[in-house]
Scaffold this motif. Structure first.
Motif, PDB file in Angstrom:
ATOM      1  N   MET A  65       0.880  -1.066   0.026  1.00 48.82           N
ATOM      2  CA  MET A  65      -0.250  -0.218   0.092  1.00 48.82           C
ATOM      3  C   MET A  65       1.127   1.443   0.255  1.00 48.82           C
ATOM      4  SD  MET A  65      -2.441   1.073   2.467  1.00 48.82           S
ATOM      5  CE  MET A  65      -3.277  -0.366   3.043  1.00 48.82           C
ATOM      6  N   GLU A  66       1.321   2.305  -0.776  1.00 48.97           N
ATOM      7  CA  GLU A  66       1.181   3.670  -1.229  1.00 48.97           C
ATOM      8  C   GLU A  66       0.730   4.012  -0.035  1.00 48.97           C
ATOM      9  OE1 GLU A  66       3.635   3.628  -3.410  1.00 48.97           O
ATOM     10  OE2 GLU A  66       3.580   1.579  -3.313  1.00 48.97           O
ATOM     11  N   GLN A  67       1.957   5.447   0.289  1.00 50.61           N
ATOM     12  CA  GLN A  67       1.492   6.490   1.556  1.00 50.61           C
ATOM     13  C   GLN A  67       1.029   7.200   0.489  1.00 50.61           C
ATOM     14  OE1 GLN A  67       5.443   7.052   2.576  1.00 50.61           O
ATOM     15  NE2 GLN A  67       5.431   6.393   4.211  1.00 50.61           N
ATOM     16  N   LEU A  68      -0.174   8.131   1.603  1.00 47.78           N
ATOM     17  CA  LEU A  68      -1.031   8.853   1.665  1.00 47.78           C
ATOM     18  C   LEU A  68      -0.168  10.261   1.480  1.00 47.78           C
ATOM     19  CD1 LEU A  68      -3.721   9.930   0.792  1.00 47.78           C
ATOM     20  CD2 LEU A  68      -4.596   9.952   2.607  1.00 47.78           C
ATOM     21  N   LYS A  69      -0.051  10.983  -0.154  1.00 45.35           N
ATOM     22  CA  LYS A  69       0.192  11.760   0.312  1.00 45.35           C
ATOM     23  C   LYS A  69      -0.437  13.198   0.158  1.00 45.35           C
ATOM     24  CE  LYS A  69       4.868  10.426   0.036  1.00 45.35           C
ATOM     25  NZ  LYS A  69       6.534  11.152  -0.384  1.00 45.35           N
ATOM     26  N   SER A  70      -0.253  14.314   0.462  1.00 47.29           N
ATOM     27  CA  SER A  70      -1.398  15.705   0.746  1.00 47.29           C
ATOM     28  C   SER A  70      -0.229  16.618   0.742  1.00 47.29           C
ATOM     29  CB  SER A  70      -3.170  15.258   0.885  1.00 47.29           C
ATOM     30  OG  SER A  70      -3.370  14.157   1.038  1.00 47.29           O
ATOM     31  N   LEU A  71      -1.581  18.064  -0.110  1.00 47.93           N
ATOM     32  CA  LEU A  71      -0.190  19.115   0.776  1.00 47.93           C
ATOM     33  C   LEU A  71      -1.029  20.569  -0.056  1.00 47.93           C
ATOM     34  CD1 LEU A  71       1.360  20.728  -3.327  1.00 47.93           C
ATOM     35  CD2 LEU A  71       1.072  17.814  -2.458  1.00 47.93           C
ATOM     36  N   VAL A  72      -1.341  21.100   0.882  1.00 41.97           N
ATOM     37  CA  VAL A  72      -1.998  23.020   0.142  1.00 41.97           C
ATOM     38  C   VAL A  72      -1.139  23.537  -0.549  1.00 41.97           C
ATOM     39  CG1 VAL A  72      -2.529  24.418   1.534  1.00 41.97           C
ATOM     40  CG2 VAL A  72      -2.977  22.198   2.678  1.00 41.97           C
ATOM     41  N   ARG A  73      -2.277  23.954  -1.644  1.00 41.47           N
ATOM     42  CA  ARG A  73      -1.511  24.654  -2.973  1.00 41.47           C
ATOM     43  C   ARG A  73      -1.902  26.051  -2.352  1.00 41.47           C
ATOM     44  NH1 ARG A  73      -3.092  21.435  -8.152  1.00 41.47           N
ATOM     45  NH2 ARG A  73      -5.203  21.969  -7.995  1.00 41.47           N
ATOM     46  N   ARG A  74      -1.909  26.620  -3.409  1.00 43.38           N
ATOM     47  CA  ARG A  74      -2.237  27.995  -4.163  1.00 43.38           C
ATOM     48  C   ARG A  74      -2.716  27.322  -5.708  1.00 43.38           C
ATOM     49  NH1 ARG A  74      -1.922  32.742  -0.443  1.00 43.38           N
ATOM     50  NH2 ARG A  74      -1.269  32.296   1.370  1.00 43.38           N
ATOM     51  N   LEU A 100       5.076  -4.232  -2.239  1.00 42.88           N
ATOM     52  CA  LEU A 100       5.317  -2.434  -2.045  1.00 42.88           C
ATOM     53  C   LEU A 100       4.662  -2.261  -0.567  1.00 42.88           C
ATOM     54  CD1 LEU A 100       2.794  -2.092  -5.149  1.00 42.88           C
ATOM     55  CD2 LEU A 100       5.715  -2.259  -5.073  1.00 42.88           C
ATOM     56  N   MET A 101       3.898  -3.265  -0.289  1.00 39.52           N
ATOM     57  CA  MET A 101       3.224  -3.071   1.771  1.00 39.52           C
ATOM     58  C   MET A 101       3.159  -4.251   2.155  1.00 39.52           C
ATOM     59  SD  MET A 101       0.414  -2.876   2.229  1.00 39.52           S
ATOM     60  CE  MET A 101      -0.063  -3.022   4.539  1.00 39.52           C
ATOM     61  N   ALA A 102       3.510  -4.164   3.165  1.00 40.87           N
ATOM     62  CA  ALA A 102       3.287  -5.250   4.487  1.00 40.87           C
ATOM     63  C   ALA A 102       3.379  -5.180   5.765  1.00 40.87           C
ATOM     64  CB  ALA A 102       4.312  -6.273   4.238  1.00 40.87           C
ATOM     65  N   ASN A 103       1.056  -5.365   5.853  1.00 36.15           N
ATOM     66  CA  ASN A 103       1.185  -5.143   7.749  1.00 36.15           C
ATOM     67  C   ASN A 103       2.349  -5.738   8.252  1.00 36.15           C
ATOM     68  OD1 ASN A 103       0.042  -7.089   7.935  1.00 36.15           O
ATOM     69  ND2 ASN A 103      -1.196  -6.970   8.744  1.00 36.15           N
ATOM     70  N   LYS A 104       2.169  -4.864  10.359  1.00 35.58           N
ATOM     71  CA  LYS A 104       3.052  -5.674  11.156  1.00 35.58           C
ATOM     72  C   LYS A 104       2.813  -7.375  10.921  1.00 35.58           C
ATOM     73  CE  LYS A 104       5.171  -4.537  15.623  1.00 35.58           C
ATOM     74  NZ  LYS A 104       5.162  -6.108  15.765  1.00 35.58           N
ATOM     75  N   SER A 105       1.847  -7.995  11.100  1.00 35.02           N
ATOM     76  CA  SER A 105       1.254  -8.722  11.184  1.00 35.02           C
ATOM     77  C   SER A 105       1.874  -9.850  10.183  1.00 35.02           C
ATOM     78  CB  SER A 105      -0.477  -9.550  11.277  1.00 35.02           C
ATOM     79  OG  SER A 105      -0.717  -8.618  12.360  1.00 35.02           O
ATOM     80  N   LEU A 146      -3.069 -11.037   7.931  1.00 35.41           N
ATOM     81  CA  LEU A 146      -1.768 -11.179   7.489  1.00 35.41           C
ATOM     82  C   LEU A 146      -1.914 -10.158   5.909  1.00 35.41           C
ATOM     83  CD1 LEU A 146      -0.669 -13.552   8.787  1.00 35.41           C
ATOM     84  CD2 LEU A 146       1.005 -13.497   7.088  1.00 35.41           C
ATOM     85  N   ILE A 147      -2.029  -8.792   5.849  1.00 30.53           N
ATOM     86  CA  ILE A 147      -1.953  -7.913   4.515  1.00 30.53           C
ATOM     87  C   ILE A 147      -1.144  -7.244   3.738  1.00 30.53           C
ATOM     88  CG2 ILE A 147      -3.698  -5.753   4.365  1.00 30.53           C
ATOM     89  CD1 ILE A 147      -5.297  -6.080   6.353  1.00 30.53           C
ATOM     90  N   PHE A 148      -0.509  -7.733   2.276  1.00 26.22           N
ATOM     91  CA  PHE A 148       0.035  -7.256   2.071  1.00 26.22           C
ATOM     92  C   PHE A 148      -0.206  -7.132   0.494  1.00 26.22           C
ATOM     93  CE2 PHE A 148       0.521 -11.921   2.022  1.00 26.22           C
ATOM     94  CZ  PHE A 148       0.253 -12.271   1.020  1.00 26.22           C
ATOM     95  N   VAL A 149       0.946  -6.303  -0.004  1.00 23.93           N
ATOM     96  CA  VAL A 149       0.230  -6.020  -2.063  1.00 23.93           C
ATOM     97  C   VAL A 149       1.731  -6.167  -2.553  1.00 23.93           C
ATOM     98  CG1 VAL A 149      -0.372  -3.980  -3.245  1.00 23.93           C
ATOM     99  CG2 VAL A 149      -1.095  -3.776  -1.156  1.00 23.93           C
ATOM    100  N   LYS A 150       1.571  -6.880  -3.648  1.00 28.30           N
ATOM    101  CA  LYS A 150       2.591  -7.616  -4.569  1.00 28.30           C
ATOM    102  C   LYS A 150       1.974  -6.309  -5.803  1.00 28.30           C
ATOM    103  CE  LYS A 150       3.489 -11.975  -3.249  1.00 28.30           C
ATOM    104  NZ  LYS A 150       3.591 -12.789  -3.049  1.00 28.30           N
ATOM    105  N   ASP A 151       3.783  -6.553  -6.876  1.00 31.10           N
ATOM    106  CA  ASP A 151       3.293  -6.228  -8.352  1.00 31.10           C
ATOM    107  C   ASP A 151       3.379  -7.262  -8.341  1.00 31.10           C
ATOM    108  OD1 ASP A 151       5.709  -6.659  -8.470  1.00 31.10           O
ATOM    109  OD2 ASP A 151       6.734  -4.750  -8.100  1.00 31.10           O
ATOM    110  N   ILE A 152       3.462  -7.008 -10.264  1.00 35.37           N
ATOM    111  CA  ILE A 152       3.079  -7.646 -11.665  1.00 35.37           C
ATOM    112  C   ILE A 152       3.919  -8.795 -10.951  1.00 35.37           C
ATOM    113  CG2 ILE A 152       4.000  -6.634 -13.241  1.00 35.37           C
ATOM    114  CD1 ILE A 152       1.552  -7.873 -14.807  1.00 35.37           C
ATOM    115  N   ASP A 153       5.227  -8.625 -10.274  1.00 36.66           N
ATOM    116  CA  ASP A 153       6.760  -9.332 -10.331  1.00 36.66           C
ATOM    117  C   ASP A 153       6.978  -9.859  -9.116  1.00 36.66           C
ATOM    118  OD1 ASP A 153       7.158  -8.479 -13.038  1.00 36.66           O
ATOM    119  OD2 ASP A 153       8.145  -6.813 -12.547  1.00 36.66           O
TER     120      ASP A 153
END
Length: 746
Positions: free
Chosen positions: A1-10, A416-421, A405-412
């Motif tokens: 899982m990707e991180q959620l990035k947000s920003l305030v902009r003009r 990409l992400m793994a929880n602590k469990s 156990l929760i995780f995300v893997k790419d096509i290869d």
């Protein structure tokens, strides 16, 4: 899982505006139309038309600020904010209004001019839609119950698992109801007390074991529940949320809930403030030869206040940040590295504010340093960051307290992400798992290829795939069983498809299934024995009873005393045979129901020697020869009476059924393999026709050689004793050549 990035902009350049209060004529620059995605003709030209663009609170704020300007005789800048929704209703934005009264008539403002700037919140990694999609998938596929409640403990959202637990077909059917609608008063009352405590203390309740009784009192369940405070947009507590796992079957077993980590990033975009030219003369002297008018908003200073010295700015820097800021300026000036720092200032009117400074230093011919840069107010960004961090923490806690156990893997097949469990299962941290393949974290090559094939199938078909069970053997040799669902997921970094996996531990369920199967096997075997025993009892006692009945009938019919005496003699013999049968049956019952729990550490060779001493007379009388291959140190934990009975029966049978034309030879072999003990006893005796008698060999009262003293219960008892200790017995035999009994003792 990707991180959620947000920003305030003009979003767009500022729009200039003016308002002739006297004629109620408002004019806006072209950018104002872009703010609301409308044409220039649709722009408001009077305050009443402008009111349609504002919320009620913002209209009142606008009016109060304008009216307050009549209290100032000199020109005074003002600033305020209004909040708005975008056309698509998916993105909120804020307008920052700045203005100044430039013309007055007596004490009343006549002409006001200024600029308005749009500020919005933008997702730069996962969009709000993607976040919602991921959250819905987790909600709908996690097997545990997840719920959200308002301050009155009414359900405001539940997942499918929770809906099933509550007995409703649709999660929406639970909305607006409370625990009192689904559970007994004791549980519902305690749940309400817990939620009030959480909201008052802002402290979670983690892993509480609860007894849940149904409202009708017919069903009782046990659950492990974690509840936490639920925060609203303004940071206030609006209710509670939690996750519940059914632990009815494992109430006495402590389940370690795996914690997972789903990361989301912070607001990081800069907002324009004031531009400046900074002249660093020495560690003790520096100034701003040039500062734009924005310095008034950032520091509440005039540009001229800092042309000779930076002391006025230093005086406004928060005392806890002062040393850090001064040190960073000195390091930048010496090393000519870009200056980039966030720090706090305390202003006379606005109070505590956060600002961000950036500059690029350049060395001058005279050895001094000139820095070109700007400083901007990031207070709103910091506030927004706190709100976002709170949301991140709440969403993260949902996954953290899930045992899956929760995780995300790419096509290869790269993580990409793994929880602590998931990371804990592979004895790693989530950071160590990311970027690796299955084989790199300890999965076998064969299983890794199988997983990769399944995940490619999920991506190609764009459909979830359910794996009902999969066995893993841990390094310590123990088995773990998992149930997995794999779903298609988009990697927003690369734009390529990926796979989200949710894995549930079903080891306890598999163990229960195995125990049930073993129990059924034991019951079946006992049932067969019982039927066989009942058949024998019925047959034998019926024969004895019929014989006695017939003798009594003859006795009644006979007149001769001599004949009667003879019949009484026969009757006595029949009675003796009946007693013998009853004694045999009692012995069988005793052997079947004796416990095998009386275990001792026994040396097998010593036990064999003891039995041979018991059979000394038969061994000498028949000149029996023994061939033994039994390790001297071979010992096992066994019931002493059982072991002696087993060996005694088999050795005595080998002597009893010896071949009449050759010297009896008995071979005894024993060995250990994979924590099991094996015994093999062979003879060169008469042998048994296995095709003819094999199915009856271990039955009761079955004899095959016509020996007068054979009762046919020895092998029956031996087999029961071996099997009651968890072992087995088999036979190889050839008529006229001999017999071999093969025994697995345990």
């Amino acid at each position: 899982m990707e991180q959620l990035k947000s920003l305030v902009r003009r979003d767009l350049k500022p729009a200039y505006w003016s308002w002739n209060v006297k004629s109620d004529s408002i004019t806006f620059g072209a950018s104002f139309a872009d703010f609301f995605d409308c044409s220039h003709d649709e722009l408001p030209s009077t305050f009443e038309e402008l009111s349609s663009f504002l919320e009620e609170n913002d209209r009142r704020k606008f009016t109060e600020i304008i009216e307050s300007q009549s209290q100032h005789e000199e020109a005074c800048r003002f600033s305020f904010k209004t909040n708005h929704k975008a056309v698509d209703d998916e993105e909120s934005f804020t307008l920052i209004w700045e203005g100044e009264v430039t013309e007055r008539e007596k004490e009343s403002p006549v002409l006001i001019v200024g600029q308005v700037q749009k500020v919005s919140l933008l997702g730069s990694k996962l969009s709000i839609r993607q976040q919602a999609s991921l959250f819905r998938k987790l909600m709908n596929h996690l097997p545990d119950s997840i719920f959200f409640k308002d301050r009155e403990s009414r359900f405001i959202a539940v997942n499918n698992a929770c809906a099933t637990k509550l007995g409703v077909s649709d999660p929406k059917d639970a909305v607006g109801k409370t625990d009192f609608d689904f559970f007994d008063n004791d549980h519902a009352h305690q749940a309400r007390q817990d939620e009030v405590q959480i909201m008052e203390s802002e402290q979670p309740i983690i892993g509480k074991i609860e007894k849940e009784g149904s409202r009708d009192g017919k069903n009782i369940a046990w659950a492990s529940t974690t509840k936490l405070p639920l925060y609203g947009k303004n940071g206030s507590i609006v209710g509670t949320f939690g996750i519940t796992r059914d632990v009815t079957a494992q109430k006495k077993i402590e389940l370690e809930l795996g914690q997972s980590k789903a990361t989301f990033t912070r607001l990081s975009e800069q907002v324009p403030g004031f531009f400046y030219l900074f002249h660093y003369l020495s560690d003790n002297k520096a100034c701003f030869p040039y500062a734009s008018d924005g310095i008034r908003d950032i520091y509440e200073l005039e540009p001229g206040d800092v042309t000779e010295s930076i002391a006025p700015i230093i005086d406004r820097i928060h005392k806890d940040d002062l040393n850090r800021v001064v040190q960073s300026i000195q390091n930048t000036s010496r090393n000519l590295e870009p200056w980039n720092i966030d720090f706090r200032v305390v202003l006379p009117e606005k109070g505590l504010r956060w600002v961000r400074g950036k500059a690029k230093p350049e060395k001058q011919a005279d050895g001094t340093v000139i820095g070109y840069g700007y400083i901007t107010d990031i207070t709103e960004e910091k506030k927004q960051f706190k709100k976002t961090a709170r949301l991140q923490e709440q969403l993260q806690q949902i996954i953290d307290f899930a045992p899956n156990l929760i995780f995300v893997k790419d096509i290869d097949g790269q993580y990409l992400m793994a929880n602590k469990s998931a990371a804990d299962f592979f004895n790693s941290s989530p950071e160590e798992v990311v970027g690796k393949s299955d084989t790199e974290i300890g999965v076998s090559e064969e299983k890794a290829q199988r997983f990769l094939s399944v995940e490619k199938e999920v991506i190609e078909n764009n459909e979830p795939l359910f794996i009902p069970e999969d066995k893993t053997i841990l390094p310590d040799g123990s088995e773990v069983w998992h149930q997995t669902i794999k779903m298609p997921f988009l990697n927003t970094d690369s734009g390529k498809p990926a796979v989200l996996s949710i894995v549930t531990d079903i080891t306890q369920r598999k163990e229960n299934e195995l125990n049930l199967k073993n129990s059924l096997d034991i019951i079946g075997e006992q049932n067969k024995r019982l039927q066989n025993f009942a058949h024998i009892v019925s047959h034998n006692l019926r024969n004895h009873a019929g014989n006695i009945s017939m003798l009594l009938s003859l006795y009644d019919m006979e007149e001769s005393q001599e004949e009667k005496d003879e019949l009484l003699s026969h009757l006595s013999s029949a009675s003796d045979r009946l007693n013998e049968s009853i004694t045999d049956l009692n012995e069988i019952i005793d052997q079947q129901y004796k416990t095998g729990d009386d275990l001792k550490e026994l040396n097998l060779l010593d036990t064999i020697s003891k039995i041979k001493e018991i059979l000394t007379t038969d061994i000498l009388a028949n000149n029996v020869q023994f061939e033994e291959e039994v390790p001297a140190g071979l010992s096992l934990e066994y019931n002493p009476a059982y072991l002696e009975s087993i060996i005694l029966n088999l050795l005595s049978n080998a002597i009893k059924y010896r071949h009449p034309e050759r010297k009896p030879v008995v071979s005894i072999k024993a060995w250990e393999k994979e924590d099991r003990t094996f015994l093999e006893i062979s003879d060169n005796g008469q042998g048994i026709d296995m095709e003819k008698f094999g199915h009856r060999l271990f039955g009761m009262y079955n004899t095959f050689h016509g020996n007068d003293n054979a009762k046919g219960i020895g092998l029956y008892i031996t087999k029961n004793q071996i099997e009651s200790m968890g072992g087995s017995i088999g036979v190889d035999s050839t008529p006229g050549e001999g017999t071999t009994f093969k025994i697995q003792l345990k």
